[in-house]
Design an enzyme around this catalytic site. Structure first.
Site, mmCIF file in Angstrom:
data_model
loop_
_atom_site.group_PDB
_atom_site.id
_atom_site.type_symbol
_atom_site.label_atom_id
_atom_site.label_comp_id
_atom_site.label_asym_id
_atom_site.label_seq_id
_atom_site.Cartn_x
_atom_site.Cartn_y
_atom_site.Cartn_z
ATOM 1 N N ASP A 192 0.868 -1.169 0.000
ATOM 2 C CA ASP A 192 0.000 0.000 0.000
ATOM 3 C C ASP A 192 0.910 1.226 0.000
ATOM 4 O O ASP A 192 2.114 1.118 0.301
ATOM 5 C CB ASP A 192 -0.897 -0.022 1.239
ATOM 6 C CG ASP A 192 -1.808 1.193 1.336
ATOM 7 O OD1 ASP A 192 -2.408 1.556 0.313
ATOM 8 O OD2 ASP A 192 -1.879 1.780 2.421
ATOM 9 N N LEU A 193 0.370 2.383 -0.281
ATOM 10 C CA LEU A 193 1.195 3.592 -0.360
ATOM 11 C C LEU A 193 1.083 4.467 0.888
ATOM 12 O O LEU A 193 2.039 4.608 1.654
ATOM 13 C CB LEU A 193 0.820 4.402 -1.609
ATOM 14 C CG LEU A 193 1.450 5.798 -1.757
ATOM 15 C CD1 LEU A 193 2.968 5.720 -1.676
ATOM 16 C CD2 LEU A 193 1.005 6.440 -3.056
ATOM 17 N N ASP A 194 -0.087 5.049 1.106
ATOM 18 C CA ASP A 194 -0.259 6.017 2.192
ATOM 19 C C ASP A 194 -0.189 5.317 3.547
ATOM 20 O O ASP A 194 -0.947 4.393 3.832
ATOM 21 C CB ASP A 194 -1.600 6.739 2.042
ATOM 22 C CG ASP A 194 -1.670 7.533 0.750
ATOM 23 O OD1 ASP A 194 -0.807 8.388 0.550
ATOM 24 O OD2 ASP A 194 -2.582 7.282 -0.057
ATOM 25 N N SER A 284 -5.282 3.065 -3.199
ATOM 26 C CA SER A 284 -6.666 3.461 -3.471
ATOM 27 C C SER A 284 -6.739 4.832 -4.127
ATOM 28 O O SER A 284 -7.816 5.261 -4.554
ATOM 29 C CB SER A 284 -7.481 3.465 -2.172
ATOM 30 O OG SER A 284 -7.604 2.155 -1.662
ATOM 31 N N LYS A 315 -10.382 -1.369 -2.608
ATOM 32 C CA LYS A 315 -10.340 -1.979 -1.279
ATOM 33 C C LYS A 315 -11.578 -1.536 -0.486
ATOM 34 O O LYS A 315 -12.000 -0.396 -0.609
ATOM 35 C CB LYS A 315 -9.073 -1.532 -0.539
ATOM 36 C CG LYS A 315 -7.781 -1.806 -1.277
ATOM 37 C CD LYS A 315 -6.609 -1.143 -0.550
ATOM 38 C CE LYS A 315 -5.346 -1.198 -1.379
ATOM 39 N NZ LYS A 315 -4.204 -0.513 -0.722
ATOM 40 N N ASP A 340 -1.696 -0.528 6.070
ATOM 41 C CA ASP A 340 -1.862 0.237 7.312
ATOM 42 C C ASP A 340 -3.323 0.498 7.644
ATOM 43 O O ASP A 340 -3.616 1.126 8.667
ATOM 44 C CB ASP A 340 -1.144 1.581 7.215
ATOM 45 C CG ASP A 340 -1.917 2.598 6.384
ATOM 46 O OD1 ASP A 340 -2.355 2.232 5.264
ATOM 47 O OD2 ASP A 340 -2.090 3.729 6.839
#
Length: 402
Positions: A192-194, A284, A315, A340
């Site tokens: 995931d990124l953030d 997302s 998601k 996260d």
């Protein structure tokens, strides 16, 4: 010894209390120590309010003298404390700073500074309706501190702030070395990124605050949507004929708000040690937002980046992770996902992947579906073995005291 600083409305007392409780240290709040006495003197020694600019040359030094004297006694008896005050003069350095350091010696002082917009702080002061706030002079935007400090974004929740301060102090969350995930082999790692690679939580919240303000929507509409695509939220908030314009606007805002974004500890090194065919970013957000945040965090975007632009269902649907695995040519069951957010963990589980939960965005209980919880990717490494990728723990120094 910790000092929590920030202007009125920054949330410094809330953060100070949380740190004092966690570290089991006395809390010394400038207002608690001095305001009751000054309020009693209002109308006798002070004709107008003691916060009025005319009284500043006398009242300010007296208040901080009380704080320093009390801190000195507490250090001598308890060994440390959490101090809470604006520390406006101290943050500029010079005599006020050295006086504070001398008062708490021999304890080492760690200064925490809560930063945010003047608009945010003004709104918070209006919401709390403290009578003394009416007498505060408008000093304009706070200058950046000239002394060593840890900057914490005031837009974060108290829990997110506390987590970042404790991590910076070296108080790391113990790893569950018995987790079955350490015994498994994987063919790829999907990130995931953030909140996993880029510490962009404050940026996300600021962006949606701005969007809500522009659209005359209730403030703080994004908290329950973390880790999910923007479209469903915008569809709930706006009339159907305004959704497309709303999506373009929030994308513009989020793509531009990247100045405060930093990498999550260890994220850059962790992902860079994986070859392109063994890694992917699954977010997302849109591709435009993702590339902007990765660049701000100093992390190169991998060839496989699955964004909201690439899937029909975001998601917590498993489609994003199933798609990433397919583009890498591996089975989802042979993928390790790093997430996260609850929605992301749910999506990874539904896809059949192993899951690492990165703390710092939500409470640990919200990530209970993960195989392992970590407070930063600097706690882990990935070893290349004949059977595939194997997760291993990285030794960390002992947790720091108060």
């Amino acid at each position: 010894m910790i000092a929590v600083s920030g202007v009125a409305g920054s949330g410094k007392t809330t953060l100070g209390r949380a740190l004092a409780k966690e570290l089991r240290l006395p809390l010394l709040d400038l207002d608690t120590l001095t305001v009751p006495l000054l309020d009693q003197l209002h109308g006798t020694l002070f004709g107008d309010h003691w916060l009025a600019p005319a009284h500043a040359p006398a009242v300010r030094p007296a208040r901080y003298s009380v704080l320093r004297a009390t801190a000195s006694e507490v250090v001598a008896t308890a060994g440390g404390a959490v101090l809470v005050a604006p520390f406006t003069a101290e943050l500029t350095g010079g005599r006020a700073w050295t006086d504070l350091l001398d008062a708490v010696a021999p304890a080492e002082l760690r200064m925490v500074n809560l930063r945010g917009s003047a608009k945010l702080f003004a709104r918070r002061r209006a919401e709390r309706s403290e009578p003394r706030d009416q007498h505060r002079a408008d000093t304009g935007p706070a200058a950046s501190p000239a002394v060593p400090h840890l900057s914490i974004n005031a837009r974060l929740t108290p829990g997110q702030q506390r987590f970042r301060v404790l991590r910076a102090l070296g108080r790391r969350t113990p790893l569950d070395l018995d987790s079955p995930v350490f015994a498994r082999s994987f063919d790829a790692v999907l990130f995931d990124l953030d909140g996993v690679l880029a510490d962009s939580t404050a940026s996300v919240l600021r962006s949606w605050d701005q969007f809500a303000d522009e659209m005359s929507l209730p403030a703080a509409v994004v908290e329950s949507n973390h880790g999910r695509p923007a479209r469903p939220l915008v569809q709930r908030l706006l009339p159907a004929d305004q959704v497309d314009d709303g999506l373009r606007r929030i994308e513009d805002i989020e793509a531009a708000d990247v100045l405060s974004i930093e990498p999550v500890p260890g994220a850059g090194d962790f992902i860079s040690r994986l070859p392109d065919g063994r890694r992917a970013v699954v977010t997302s957000g849109t591709r435009r937002i993702a590339t902007a945040r990765l660049a701000a965090a100093g992390i190169a975007a991998p060839p496989v980046l699955v964004s909201a632009d690439d899937v029909r269902c975001g998601k917590p649907d498993p489609e994003p992770y199933v798609s990433a695995a397919a583009r890498l040519g591996v089975a989802p069951a042979r993928c390790l996902v790093v997430e996260d957010a609850p929605a992301g963990v749910e999506a990874a589980r539904a896809a059949g992947c192993g899951v690492i939960g990165v703390l710092g965005t939500v409470e640990p209980s919200d990530l209970s579906g993960a195989d392992l919880l970590v407070d930063g990717l600097d706690r882990l490494r990935v070893d290349h073995t004949p059977a595939g990728l194997r997760l291993a723990a990285v030794d960390q120094p002992a947790a720091a005291g108060g």
